[in-house]
Design an enzyme around this catalytic site. Structure first.
Site, PDB file in Angstrom:
ATOM      1  N   SER A 280       0.821  -1.209   0.000  1.00  0.00           N
ATOM      2  CA  SER A 280       0.000   0.000   0.000  1.00  0.00           C
ATOM      3  C   SER A 280       0.856   1.259   0.000  1.00  0.00           C
ATOM      4  O   SER A 280       0.515   2.252  -0.672  1.00  0.00           O
ATOM      5  CB  SER A 280      -0.958   0.009   1.202  1.00  0.00           C
ATOM      6  N   HIS A 310      -1.849  -8.716   2.153  1.00  0.00           N
ATOM      7  CA  HIS A 310      -1.563  -7.439   2.798  1.00  0.00           C
ATOM      8  C   HIS A 310      -2.669  -7.103   3.795  1.00  0.00           C
ATOM      9  O   HIS A 310      -2.719  -7.678   4.873  1.00  0.00           O
ATOM     10  CB  HIS A 310      -1.408  -6.354   1.721  1.00  0.00           C
ATOM     11  N   HIS A 357       6.949 -12.494   9.619  1.00  0.00           N
ATOM     12  CA  HIS A 357       6.962 -11.163   9.015  1.00  0.00           C
ATOM     13  C   HIS A 357       8.127 -11.094   8.050  1.00  0.00           C
ATOM     14  O   HIS A 357       9.180 -11.707   8.268  1.00  0.00           O
ATOM     15  CB  HIS A 357       7.081 -10.076  10.092  1.00  0.00           C
ATOM     16  N   ARG A 366       3.503  -3.804  17.389  1.00  0.00           N
ATOM     17  CA  ARG A 366       2.092  -3.468  17.187  1.00  0.00           C
ATOM     18  C   ARG A 366       1.187  -4.545  17.780  1.00  0.00           C
ATOM     19  O   ARG A 366       0.086  -4.261  18.246  1.00  0.00           O
ATOM     20  CB  ARG A 366       1.810  -3.262  15.699  1.00  0.00           C
ATOM     21  N   ASP A 412      -1.401  -8.499  12.698  1.00  0.00           N
ATOM     22  CA  ASP A 412      -2.684  -9.069  12.280  1.00  0.00           C
ATOM     23  C   ASP A 412      -3.190 -10.159  13.209  1.00  0.00           C
ATOM     24  O   ASP A 412      -4.360 -10.516  13.162  1.00  0.00           O
ATOM     25  CB  ASP A 412      -2.554  -9.633  10.862  1.00  0.00           C
TER      26      ASP A 412
END
Length: 475
Positions: A280, A310, A357, A366, A412
């Site tokens: 993105s 994504h 990752h 995060r 996520d």
């Protein structure tokens, strides 16, 4: 602040609004004007910083321009350019061991240092945007000024409202989101200014105005899509007295849940930027390098964000976790049962979603801050407890399997469970929230792309035959 002076078109638009909407707009302008009299705005501060940064970049290019950033291998070329150091991204850098840094501040730093809402504990995304744009931690007054300005810019044109309203409920929310952002290009100040022949030194000013307008409108677009697809299609007006996240929560119908508002503040902050190589970010930057305006550029980024590899990843994590819960018969399954299910997933040739990752080699910060939020606000939630079990079990299994460089959870692995807890259960909408957040990061960089005069991005490509010839007869 020139951007706060209503244009003739704006007056025409305001005249078509309801009395309540008109009062909201006037109130937002009044608040912004009051803050402006005592506080330096973002654009004024940016105007001071840009010449300094331009001089710094010029000096770096003169001194280090011929230096190598690293070797490019054939594997990198075939592997999606992964690991190639080949672009400039000012807002954030991702360290394999430490995680993301926003202008050299870690997520815990941001949670501690960025301004918070009255009575709130999580950083306001307005403050994060200021940090990404300027490299400076804003004052509370500067953040309030930014909140007011975004509220003043938040109204979307009636034809875009109609465009969203006419979309069938079966059209994916991300498709509607991208469609609406692209349609807003009708009012691009940069596109109009470019056609009139403005000098390159002024590009950033019009990209700034477009970016501010677009960011301000994203909650209104997202709220309209959510209400149309999942609710009754009715949504409240932007409240000029609320911050960006509180307005988003209000538009979605969750404004009365203060913990959800706090979650939105955290969510929008930590999902905003993740250096420039993710799809993105890179898509927005790439399309912007062709001097496409921020609306067209960000729409490209949203289309990339919509991909399963994504932005859809948190949705896939949640579905996998819920499927496991259903197959095991309860969210309170034993560690052994969970281990068996994880191994079953791996042996079937699938991956465990939410773990690993491309860059990180530790637990994603995060993920950690979302876990801390859950421990504070929903420690007994059954799905959160299940996610915690996975956190304790999956890394060991992936390490034993030996096929991953990073067995730890990423962002996520947690976000979907938090949204579910507060009643936002429509999984197809999650990526829209991600998109609202990601706008803060990619559009702040787009302003700097034009301020620094970064050129059209055009890497050299090779065919497989050419690669073979390059290394033929070489040891």
């Amino acid at each position: 602040m020139a951007s706060l002076r209503p244009t003739h078109r704006a007056f025409s638009l305001i005249s078509s609004m309801t009395l309540t909407q008109q009062r909201s707009i006037v109130s937002a302008y009044t608040i912004a004007k009051r803050f402006k009299s005592t506080t330096q705005g973002l654009k004024e501060r940016l105007s001071e910083i840009i010449p300094e940064k331009q001089a710094e970049v010029k000096a770096v290019k003169q001194e280090l321009g011929k230096k190598s950033l690293g070797e490019v291998t054939v594997d990198m070329a075939y592997g999606g350019m992964r690991g190639i150091k080949g672009m400039i991204w000012e807002g954030s850098v991702l360290d394999p061991e430490e995680g993301i840094r926003f202008r050299n501040l870690t997520i815990p730093d941001c949670q501690k240092m960025l301004p918070k809402a009255e009575g709130g504990q999580e950083p306001l995304p307005e403050g994060l945007f200021w940090l990404l744009v300027t490299g400076e931690v804003p004052t509370k007054e500067q953040v309030q000024l930014l909140s007011s300005e975004w509220a003043a810019r938040a109204t979307i044109p009636s034809f875009v409202e109609e465009l969203i309203d006419r979309c069938p409920n079966t059209l994916h929310p991300m498709s509607q989101f991208s469609l609406a952002v692209t349609a807003l290009q009708h009012d691009s100040q940069f596109a109009k200014a470019y056609q009139s022949g403005i000098p390159k030194t002024q590009y950033w000013e019009y990209v700034y105005e477009d970016s501010m307008d677009l960011i301000a409108k994203l909650p209104n677009i997202a709220g309209r899509i959510y209400r149309n697809v999942y609710k009754d299609g009715k949504l409240p007006a932007i409240n000029p007295n609320l911050d960006y996240s509180a307005n988003l929560a209000q538009l979605l119908g969750f404004g009365d849940k203060q913990d959800f508002v706090e979650l939105m503040r955290l969510y929008l902050t930590i999902h905003s930027d993740h250096e420039g190589g993710n799809v993105s970010a890179h898509a927005t930057h790439l399309v912007g390098s062709a001097l496409s305006d921020p609306y067209l550029s960000f729409s490209a980024g949203l289309n990339g964000l919509a991909g399963p590899l994504h932005g859809l990843a948190n949705q896939e994590v949640l579905r996998w976790t819920m499927k496991m819960r259903d197959e095991l018969g309860s969210a309170e399954a034993s560690d052994e049962a969970i281990k068996d299910y994880v191994w079953k997933t791996l042996k079937s040739g699938q991956v465990v979603p939410g773990y690993g990752h491309a860059v990180l080699r530790k637990t994603d910060p995060r993920y950690t801050c979302q876990r801390e939020f859950a421990l504070k606000h929903l420690p007994t939630d059954p799905m959160f407890k299940l996610v915690s079990q996975l956190y304790n079990i999956v890394p060991g299994i992936l390490t034993e399997q030996g096929k991953t460089k990073n067995p730890w959870p990423n962002v996520d692995a947690h976000s979907g469970v938090l949204l579910q807890h507060y009643g936002l259960v429509e999984q197809d909408f999650y990526t829209v929230l991600f998109g609202v957040s990601r706008g803060l990061g990619v559009l702040s960089q787009l302003i700097w792309d034009r301020a620094l005069g970064l050129p059209l991005e055009r890497p050299k490509s090779l065919s497989t035959e050419h690669v073979k010839k390059m290394f033929a007869n070489k040891n």
